[in-house]
Motif scaffolding. Sequence first.
Motif, short mmCIF file in Angstrom:
data_model
loop_
_atom_site.label_atom_id
_atom_site.label_comp_id
_atom_site.label_asym_id
_atom_site.label_seq_id
_atom_site.Cartn_x
_atom_site.Cartn_y
_atom_site.Cartn_z
N PRO A 166 0.91 -1.30 -0.03
CA PRO A 166 0.00 0.31 0.05
C PRO A 166 0.87 1.23 -0.04
O PRO A 166 1.85 1.40 0.69
CB PRO A 166 -0.89 -0.10 1.20
CG PRO A 166 -0.05 -1.13 1.82
CD PRO A 166 0.59 -1.91 1.08
N GLY A 167 0.34 2.39 -0.97
CA GLY A 167 1.25 3.38 -0.71
C GLY A 167 2.28 3.63 -1.66
O GLY A 167 3.09 4.51 -1.78
N ALA A 168 2.74 2.45 -2.29
CA ALA A 168 4.15 2.32 -2.77
C ALA A 168 4.12 3.00 -4.22
O ALA A 168 5.08 3.64 -4.73
CB ALA A 168 4.28 0.85 -3.13
N GLU A 169 2.96 2.99 -4.95
CA GLU A 169 2.71 3.62 -6.23
C GLU A 169 2.77 5.15 -5.97
O GLU A 169 3.41 5.76 -6.81
CB GLU A 169 1.37 3.23 -6.86
CG GLU A 169 1.41 3.83 -8.23
CD GLU A 169 -0.17 4.12 -8.61
OE1 GLU A 169 -1.12 4.03 -7.88
OE2 GLU A 169 -0.24 4.76 -9.77
N VAL A 199 -1.85 -2.39 -15.34
CA VAL A 199 -1.03 -2.41 -13.98
C VAL A 199 -1.49 -1.49 -12.92
O VAL A 199 -1.76 -1.62 -11.74
CB VAL A 199 0.28 -2.51 -14.24
CG1 VAL A 199 1.25 -2.31 -12.72
CG2 VAL A 199 0.74 -3.22 -15.05
N LYS A 200 -1.87 -0.12 -13.35
CA LYS A 200 -2.20 0.81 -12.53
C LYS A 200 -3.74 0.52 -11.83
O LYS A 200 -3.76 0.71 -10.88
CB LYS A 200 -2.42 2.12 -13.54
CG LYS A 200 -1.86 3.44 -12.55
CD LYS A 200 -1.94 4.58 -13.66
CE LYS A 200 -2.17 5.76 -12.87
NZ LYS A 200 -0.92 6.31 -12.17
N ALA A 201 -4.68 0.14 -12.65
CA ALA A 201 -5.95 -0.17 -12.24
C ALA A 201 -5.63 -1.37 -11.13
O ALA A 201 -6.47 -1.48 -10.25
CB ALA A 201 -6.75 -0.83 -13.55
N ALA A 202 -5.16 -2.35 -11.31
CA ALA A 202 -4.81 -3.47 -10.43
C ALA A 202 -4.38 -3.04 -9.14
O ALA A 202 -4.73 -3.30 -8.16
CB ALA A 202 -3.74 -4.61 -10.98
N ILE A 203 -3.32 -2.21 -9.28
CA ILE A 203 -2.67 -1.53 -8.02
C ILE A 203 -3.89 -0.79 -7.34
O ILE A 203 -3.94 -0.61 -6.03
CB ILE A 203 -1.37 -0.67 -8.43
CG1 ILE A 203 -0.57 -1.52 -8.92
CG2 ILE A 203 -1.20 0.22 -7.06
CD1 ILE A 203 0.70 -0.62 -9.30
N ASN A 204 -4.69 0.04 -7.78
CA ASN A 204 -5.55 0.88 -7.30
C ASN A 204 -6.85 0.28 -7.15
O ASN A 204 -7.85 0.94 -6.97
CB ASN A 204 -5.77 2.22 -8.11
CG ASN A 204 -4.34 3.01 -8.08
OD1 ASN A 204 -3.65 3.21 -7.02
ND2 ASN A 204 -3.98 3.51 -9.32
N ASN A 205 -7.12 -1.22 -7.07
CA ASN A 205 -8.31 -1.91 -6.87
C ASN A 205 -8.70 -1.32 -5.57
O ASN A 205 -8.22 -1.57 -4.66
CB ASN A 205 -7.84 -2.98 -6.96
CG ASN A 205 -9.34 -4.12 -7.28
OD1 ASN A 205 -10.26 -3.45 -6.55
ND2 ASN A 205 -9.23 -5.18 -7.43
N VAL A 206 -9.85 -0.57 -5.72
CA VAL A 206 -10.24 -0.14 -4.31
C VAL A 206 -10.99 -1.06 -3.25
O VAL A 206 -11.25 -0.87 -2.39
CB VAL A 206 -11.22 1.03 -4.55
CG1 VAL A 206 -10.55 2.23 -5.15
CG2 VAL A 206 -12.36 0.54 -5.52
N THR A 215 -14.84 -7.80 0.07
CA THR A 215 -15.19 -7.36 -1.28
C THR A 215 -14.50 -8.26 -2.13
O THR A 215 -14.61 -8.21 -3.26
CB THR A 215 -15.22 -6.00 -1.60
OG1 THR A 215 -14.01 -5.31 -0.85
CG2 THR A 215 -16.36 -5.38 -0.84
N THR A 216 -13.20 -8.69 -1.81
CA THR A 216 -12.33 -9.15 -2.74
C THR A 216 -12.33 -10.79 -2.65
O THR A 216 -11.51 -11.37 -3.17
CB THR A 216 -10.90 -8.85 -2.34
OG1 THR A 216 -10.85 -8.95 -0.86
CG2 THR A 216 -10.74 -7.47 -2.71
N SER A 217 -13.23 -11.44 -1.85
CA SER A 217 -13.33 -12.83 -1.36
C SER A 217 -13.76 -13.37 -2.80
O SER A 217 -14.53 -12.99 -3.76
CB SER A 217 -14.32 -13.09 -0.59
OG SER A 217 -14.03 -12.56 0.80
#
Lengths: 399, 730
Positions: free
Chosen positions: B95-98, B119-126, B206-208
């Motif tokens: 978290p926060g690395a990007e 890649v960006k979308a995956a990192i920022n998956n809310v 929500t990610t289950s």
Amino acid sequence: MALTTLPPASPSATAAVPRRPVASPAWRHVDVLLIAAGAGLTALGVLMIYSTTRVPLAAAGSNPEAEMTKQLTYAVVAFGAFLLTILFDYKRYLSWAPVLYIGSILLLLATLAIGRTTLGATSWIQVGSIEVEPAELVKVTFIISLAALLASRKGNVTGRVVALVLALSVVPFLLIYKQDALGSAMVLAVVLIGMLLMAGTKGRHMVVLAVLAVVAIGGVSETGILKQYQKDRLITFLEAPSGVATTDNASNPYAASIEYNLDQSKAAIADGGISGKGLFKGPETNLSYVPNQDTDFIFTAMAEQFGFVGSALLLALFGIVVWRSWRASIVSRDLAGTLICVGVLAMLMFQVFENVGMTMGIMPVAGITLPFMSYGGSSLVVDWVAIGLVVNVGMRRLS
Amino acid sequence: MAQPPSPPPSEPNAPKYSPRLRATAVLVVVVCLFAALFGRLWYLQGVEANTVAVKSVAGQGIETVYIPAPRGEIFDRDGVLLAGNKIEQVVTVAPGAEAAHPGIVGELSALLGEPTAEVKAAINNVQYSPYQSVPVKEGVSNAVVLAIDENQSLLPGVSVQAEPVRYYPQGETTANIVGYISGITGSEYAQVKNEQCGPGIPCYQTTSLIGQAGVEASFEDYLRGTPGVEKVQVDSQGQVLGLLSYRPPVPGDNLVLSISLNDQRAAVQALNDWVIKARGMTDSVSGQYFRAPAASMVVEDPRNGQILALATYPDYNPDDFLGGISEARWKYYNNPANNYPLIDRAISTGYAPGSTWKLITATAMLKYGLRSPYAYYDDVGTYSIGGQNFHDDDNIPLGPIDLQTALTESSDTYFYSLGGQFWQMYDAGRDLKGPDPLQTVASEYGLGHFSGIALPGEDPGIVPDALVVAKEHSQYPKDYPDSVWEPGFEVQEAIGEGQDSVTPLQLADAYSAFANGGTLYVPDIALAVEAPGRADRPNGKIIKLYYPQVKNHPPVPTGYERDAMLQGFEGVTAAPGGTAYDAFKSFPLSQYPIAGKTGTAQVDDYCAPYTICAPGSVTWPAYKQDTSVFTSFAPATDPRFTVDAVFEQSGYGADVAAPAVEQEYETLFGLNQPAKQAACSPPSSTSSTSSTTSTAYGSASSTTSTTAPGAPCANPSTTTTTYAAGGANG
């Protein structure tokens, strides 16, 4: 130093008495208590800086002691500056007054020209590898210049003198204000008032001054000379119960953030309770919930970790500094020394009251450091030079 | 204080100037200011410190992160893995690395070969907690892992973690049974978000991942496990400072199915083979090749209702759904041209069962004493009632026949007349508002009801009666012009035509009930739920056992009456006049007698080109060809298997479904594995010769597969085992 005291003692020198009379060396009259209080405050400041910065530094992968080590270095430099300050009789500094004044003005102009902007204030200049905040240094030169000028009136401060002093003061005041260092400018104003009062300004002139001040403040806030964030700080202060978001705040994130800062600050202080959470144990401090906690809000770190007992001790140390300054002012050998001491007293007292009062929500938020404690080299050096002047006056009271 | 400074004496005009007074004023101000500070400090720390608002500070900065639990594994009855977890290398971003190092997006994109936007979308998956590392790509190669390790300076906050990822080693073969999992959708999450898997531990985030089909869905509660809980300390910026507490996830329980992978594979193979063969045959009605778009087969143990195989054609690949199905695959699976592979025909589609329904009519005939099994009925090729004529399929009169011959040779007229009799006895002039005896018997055999199998998407089928007709008419008067139960309906129903609708599973259940002498079981898909965490899976701690569950006791005739029916069914495969005689010509029926019944169900009335068409008839290509059905149990005298097959648009049951079932029996009785032929092993050593080695559950089919045809073993149910697979015999 002691040499200057020799001529009046010379008559008996011819008596070939082996024992030298009077005039024990000035260093014997050095105010150890004042220095101890200053040193204690500086040490506490270093400890508090460590407690507030170690966790975020470690989280960022840096050395958790980095900021503490820097502050320790500043403390060594500051103590060196203190020693330099007491080395020469303050008379010599008074004789430099015009040079100091003009030099200060030039320095402030230079800052505006080549200064670096941080946190909304253009108040730092680069000297070699270190950054200096001239607005801090100017506080001391201002005190010396003002003392030289007012002492020459020997208590007879006429309206003309007041006008002259105001005219001379308004230049550095405006230059500092232009740097957006509103806090430093306010310190100058308070120092000016304190020294004018002590120098013998007549009551009616003081009243006129007060009226002028009110008009100035009103004019400044109504004509838009104050920047929005400066107003926000005042508004936040005036809108009492904390945590209540007004519609104004909702549309104004900056005000909300100031309010957040204040809420966290008060929460941290209250969290300390009577005896405190213990060193490195306060959640607000450990988790960096109080913004600027190593600088302007450093008092909250003390209050949370050591509670009422610790904060009261801290205030007591400031009390000692203020008391010893006041004492030096009344035992001074001349009016100039008295005025220097009162100037330093006004400066320190105002900064302590404004800074601590701000963290507790009884004063508006302004960028004013807590003397001896806040992180930063310039203010630490200036604080030590300031009490150096007081010690200087006190140790030469008999000469 | 020492002496005050003496007032400057040389100033004559300043008599009022008193430094001492002014210094005192300064002191007063100073004391006041300090008093204010001390007062406020005391108020905050001594008084307000105990208020509620301040106490909330204590909980500040503690965030909870839930760690998904490894899902339980799914095995067949012999311990063969059907759904497992493999450890995959997953690239994650802290978290926060990007935010701190925006450059990592470009570096990762180049390294993983994916567009920067993805890649960006995956990192920022809310959907992920801001205090949790976010997976960017699963299943990366060792080369990528190495590259990330070696370039940590370029990729701060990027790491590789070994994570369990679901996989289905049997792929399409067991897809309809095992099902699949996928990311929980918003509406699903809304339904299950309050479910607790432990004190204060929600089962789902929500990610289950959640079971979406097959037993992955129906045994979700056992398979999902309990998420781990990590409490982390975060600062005001959301930076994770440290771990406060950690409670590891508890893996889900393992599920042991009643399915025998061997039998399942053979069933899938039989469907595939015979769909292709059917497509090479010509339909005598339409003159076109058979379409054979879909088919299914059920293998059940009639002694306890355990399902050994449940095959459907076409099928799908469950791996397509892992990590989210691609749009192209989803479109493919829902394109009508591909015949909807996601539908499990064995349980979700009802068919007119054709002549296989005659089990019901014969049972009802005997129960209500309409006709003795030995009574002869003269099959003249047609039957008339209420001014309507009903023909045998081939219009060939069979002459005087008894029940046995009527079943063996599938005389429609024999059963038409029974339908007519039932209508006259129980419906004519009675204005029935519910089932008559024929329909009641069907219902007692489980038709028209959910079988209760633990799989989602089951169809209950339809047994039409007077009430159903009246309801349909009142709702859709145009589509259903008849409001009363006409005699023709009953006549059609008696041979499994008209609106009769039965799923292949229901058909197997009904014949199982006949085969075992009158017990209708709830078909079992699972044998047991086992505790996780054992390397030597068999005999893991048992959490739950699924015992055979009796659903009903249909009125299966006994004694000579049952014998007559049984001989009729046996004749289907064994007698030269039997409808499936050709299909079983080469099968060793003397050794493994098979009782069966063919069915050929008309779907549409065909309208030949250039003719005047009867109302309601359909011309090619809208015309749907006949459904080919075959159902059976074996060995007829001591049944261990019930097998049925349904092929859509494939013609006679005898031509496609029957040989497909015959092919399955070759596997069930181990006839197609000459290499493994050996003397019959004694029960105790059965497990050691079985390819999957020891299992606690035993297996009727795998046991027999190791048995030489010449030396049939004793009833294999005696080889069991912990879980009493043969519950009916026990």
